[in-house]
Write an enzyme that holds these catalytic residues in place. Structure first.
Site, mmCIF file in Angstrom:
data_model
loop_
_atom_site.group_PDB
_atom_site.id
_atom_site.type_symbol
_atom_site.label_atom_id
_atom_site.label_comp_id
_atom_site.label_asym_id
_atom_site.label_seq_id
_atom_site.Cartn_x
_atom_site.Cartn_y
_atom_site.Cartn_z
ATOM 1 N N CYS A 1 0.827 12.711 50.875
ATOM 2 C CA CYS A 1 0.245 14.042 51.048
ATOM 3 C C CYS A 1 1.299 15.148 51.140
ATOM 4 O O CYS A 1 1.200 16.179 50.456
ATOM 5 C CB CYS A 1 -0.681 14.065 52.257
ATOM 6 S SG CYS A 1 0.127 13.776 53.867
ATOM 7 N N HIS B 1 -2.012 14.934 58.233
ATOM 8 C CA HIS B 1 -2.341 15.157 56.818
ATOM 9 C C HIS B 1 -2.116 16.620 56.441
ATOM 10 O O HIS B 1 -2.255 17.522 57.277
ATOM 11 C CB HIS B 1 -3.798 14.768 56.545
ATOM 12 C CG HIS B 1 -4.127 14.708 55.095
ATOM 13 N ND1 HIS B 1 -3.607 13.766 54.242
ATOM 14 C CD2 HIS B 1 -4.934 15.501 54.325
ATOM 15 C CE1 HIS B 1 -4.077 13.940 53.028
ATOM 16 N NE2 HIS B 1 -4.883 14.999 53.042
ATOM 17 N N ASP C 1 -5.450 17.327 47.118
ATOM 18 C CA ASP C 1 -4.461 16.634 47.950
ATOM 19 C C ASP C 1 -4.290 15.199 47.487
ATOM 20 O O ASP C 1 -4.978 14.727 46.576
ATOM 21 C CB ASP C 1 -4.879 16.662 49.425
ATOM 22 C CG ASP C 1 -6.161 15.872 49.685
ATOM 23 O OD1 ASP C 1 -6.878 15.533 48.706
ATOM 24 O OD2 ASP C 1 -6.467 15.582 50.847
#
Length: 233
Positions: A153, A196, A208
């Site tokens: 991420c 995240h 993402d």
């Protein structure tokens, strides 16, 4: 023994008095009374002899009732038993285990990918950052990856912004300390949550690198109360 001695004394007194001698064996309380008193010939009286006579009568009564006691065949008996209340054991209580709490990393795979809708097309056409990010839709998630062919991420986010000369960290937690936090995000801002990071692409939309087994994709915003960060070159 005193009892034999007393019997001999009694015979002697009776003979001296010229009376008929009746010898009655003493048992039980009568014998005990005579022994306790330790009578002598001088203390024997008609009352003492009466005690022996009464004791003999008691012995005769006991002999009359001695033997085996039997009951007739048709005799009836009644047996009394106490009442007992019996209750069954209660059913065991089964406690279901509490569900495991979801981590931020595992939750990142919760939203489903979004097809090329009008919102996605609008985000791509309205933001150079989103247009660059869209080029990598379908690239796999790779832990520690930060280049085309495999991203995690923060690796994906930092790579996209690096194409515009903006250096960002390869750590999701570090994104809380970059840029400027905003309450009204725009396409191309960064969306940050514990564990995240992704790129905001419009209302309820982000792009993402989700998690293991997933690919770069547009999808809905699953994060609860995320932080939005704006960076400029």
């Amino acid at each position: 023994m005193k009892y034999g001695y007393m019997r001999a004394k009694t015979r002697a007194v009776a003979a001296a008095a010229g009376a008929a001698l009746v010898v009655v064996p003493l048992t039980g309380a009568a014998a005990a009374a005579l022994v306790a008193q330790d009578l002598t010939v001088d203390s024997v009286t008609p009352d003492t002899l009466a005690i022996e006579t009464q004791a003999d009568a008691a012995s005769a009564d006991l002999a009359a009732v001695s033997g085996t006691v039997t009951a007739s065949d048709d005799a009836e008996f009644e047996l009394h038993t106490p009442d007992i209340d019996v209750e069954a054991d209660p059913e065991p209580v089964v406690v279901a285990p509490a569900p495991a709490a979801n981590t931020s990393r595992s939750s990142s795979s919760g939203a489903r990918p979004v097809a090329q809708t009008s919102n996605v097309k609008a985000a791509i056409s309205g933001s150079a950052i989103i247009a660059e990010a869209a080029k990598h839709v379908g690239d796999p998630y790779v832990s520690g990856g930060s280049a085309p062919g495999g991203f995690d991420c923060s690796g994906f986010t930092s790579y996209v912004f690096a194409q515009f000369g903006i250096s960002l960290p390869h750590s999701s937690g570090a994104y809380y300390n970059v840029g400027t936090r905003v309450s009204s995000p725009q396409a191309g801002d960064i969306i940050v949550s514990p564990g995240h990071v992704g790129i905001y692409a419009g209302p309820n939309l982000q792009i993402d690198a989700p998690t293991h087994g997933k690919t770069i994709q547009f999808r809905g915003i699953w994060q609860s109360n995320p932080t939005y960060v704006r960076v400029t070159g």
